[in-house]
Design a protein around this motif. Structure first.
Motif, PDB file in Angstrom:
ATOM      1  N   ARG A 249     107.514  99.703  -4.970  1.00 22.05           N
ATOM      2  CA  ARG A 249     107.747  99.261  -3.457  1.00 22.05           C
ATOM      3  C   ARG A 249     109.179  98.882  -3.040  1.00 22.05           C
ATOM      4  NH1 ARG A 249     103.088 100.747  -5.275  1.00 22.05           N
ATOM      5  NH2 ARG A 249     101.257 101.417  -3.759  1.00 22.05           N
ATOM      6  N   SER A 250     109.583  98.704  -2.598  1.00 18.15           N
ATOM      7  CA  SER A 250     110.629  97.678  -2.021  1.00 18.15           C
ATOM      8  C   SER A 250     110.372  97.368  -0.387  1.00 18.15           C
ATOM      9  CB  SER A 250     112.363  98.113  -2.551  1.00 18.15           C
ATOM     10  OG  SER A 250     112.421  99.897  -1.473  1.00 18.15           O
ATOM     11  N   ASN A 251     111.532  97.012  -0.047  1.00 19.07           N
ATOM     12  CA  ASN A 251     111.487  96.321   1.547  1.00 19.07           C
ATOM     13  C   ASN A 251     111.708  97.793   2.576  1.00 19.07           C
ATOM     14  OD1 ASN A 251     110.295  93.805   1.381  1.00 19.07           O
ATOM     15  ND2 ASN A 251     112.708  93.435   1.116  1.00 19.07           N
ATOM     16  N   HIS A 252     112.581  98.584   1.612  1.00 15.78           N
ATOM     17  CA  HIS A 252     112.795 100.323   2.900  1.00 15.78           C
ATOM     18  C   HIS A 252     112.620 101.220   2.293  1.00 15.78           C
ATOM     19  CE1 HIS A 252     116.077  97.171   4.531  1.00 15.78           C
ATOM     20  NE2 HIS A 252     116.634  97.402   2.469  1.00 15.78           N
TER      21      HIS A 252
END
Length: 296
Positions: free
Chosen positions: A50-53
């Motif tokens: 998972r990442s911010n985007h």
């Protein structure tokens, strides 16, 4: 392993975003997140990074993706195999289409399918490329007819056996109406009515090349009928594709150099469809193949 949760997992893998996947599946985002977290716990592996985007599959996630596709495909085939042979196919298929000459081919395809399955109904949505793409993405349409290019990582497709040719729709009393074709320099100083979008980067903008700063975009639209009404009232010249109908006071003159585009019938990969939609997609594949073979 719960097939419903596998379907959830594939939706997240396809969309690379929990919010979009939840909207497509018609569940809340917290519910979807809990289901994926429980799946990861049950399997003892991390499925996504998972990442911010966005989110991407881990190596374990890619392995599960292949297995999940196989399991869901087998489950669907088993369900269809167990149906009674005399059971009539029913349901509704949501199909979107822009304004193209290939829409006639799509209509013929639907009519032929309907002869075999008279109890299937159709919900037809008309719009421009952005509308159709958005509705297919959100799961509001099962299938969409749109112009190329498309993202083949996300969509399966059938190429339509018709080329869409660009030209101008001009008043019959215009000097351009007497031409065999229209070249970029013929449009210098003219008021143009064209599709919405970034004109300089569009295929028409590139066709005009150095002349694209010497024309005036007086109006934009997303459906030819509305644009044609403006042209009939001498607001400007419509830049658009040739269609299978005419207007009383307008004529179509093709562009030169020739400018054409291709269209495709698309649907989302890895999506579980109703029996009616799945049957139509298989029918469409065979229908297009027969047409293409007959042209050879």
């Amino acid at each position: 392993m719960d097939l419903r949760v596998l379907n959830y997992f594939l939706a997240v893998a396809r969309e690379e975003n929990f919010t979009r996947a939840a909207q497509m599946l018609h569940v809340t985002q917290p519910t979807l997140s809990r289901q994926i977290a429980q799946l990861e716990e049950d399997l003892g592996v991390k499925l996504f990074t998972r990442s911010n985007h966005n989110i991407i599959l881990t190596e374990d996630g890619m392995v599960l993706k292949r297995r999940a596709q196989e399991l869901l495909a087998l489950a669907e085939k088993t369900r269809q195999d167990l149906r009674h042979r005399d059971e009539e196919l029913t349901g509704k298929i949501a199909i979107g289409s822009g304004e193209f000459q290939s829409t006639r081919f799509l209509s013929q395809m639907i009519a032929s399918f309907s002869e075999k399955h008279p109890n299937v109904q159709y919900e037809i949505y008309s719009g421009d490329a952005d509308n159709i793409h958005d509705y297919v993405e959100r799961g509001l349409l099962d299938i969409g007819l749109m112009a190329e290019p498309i993202d083949i990582r996300k969509y399966d497709f059938i190429s339509m056996p018709v080329k869409e040719r660009w030209g101008v729709w001009v008043n019959t009393d215009s000097a351009l109406a007497q031409k065999e074709w229209v070249q970029p320099e013929d449009l210098v100083g003219k008021q143009l009515i064209t599709a919405t979008g970034e004109f300089p980067k569009s295929s028409i903008g590139k066709w005009l090349d150095d002349y694209n700063t010497q024309v005036k975009i007086i109006a934009t639209g997303n459906l030819l009928y509305n644009e044609a009404m403006l042209a009939e009232n001498h607001l400007g010249i419509v830049l658009g594709i040739k269609l299978n109908y005419t207007y009383d006071n307008l004529c179509f003159v093709p562009l030169y150099p020739i400018l054409e585009m291709s269209t495709v019938l698309v649907w989302k990969k890895e999506q579980i469809f109703s029996s009616a939609t799945s049957s139509f997609i298989e029918f469409a594949r065979q229908y297009e193949k027969v047409i293409s073979d007959n042209k050879l």
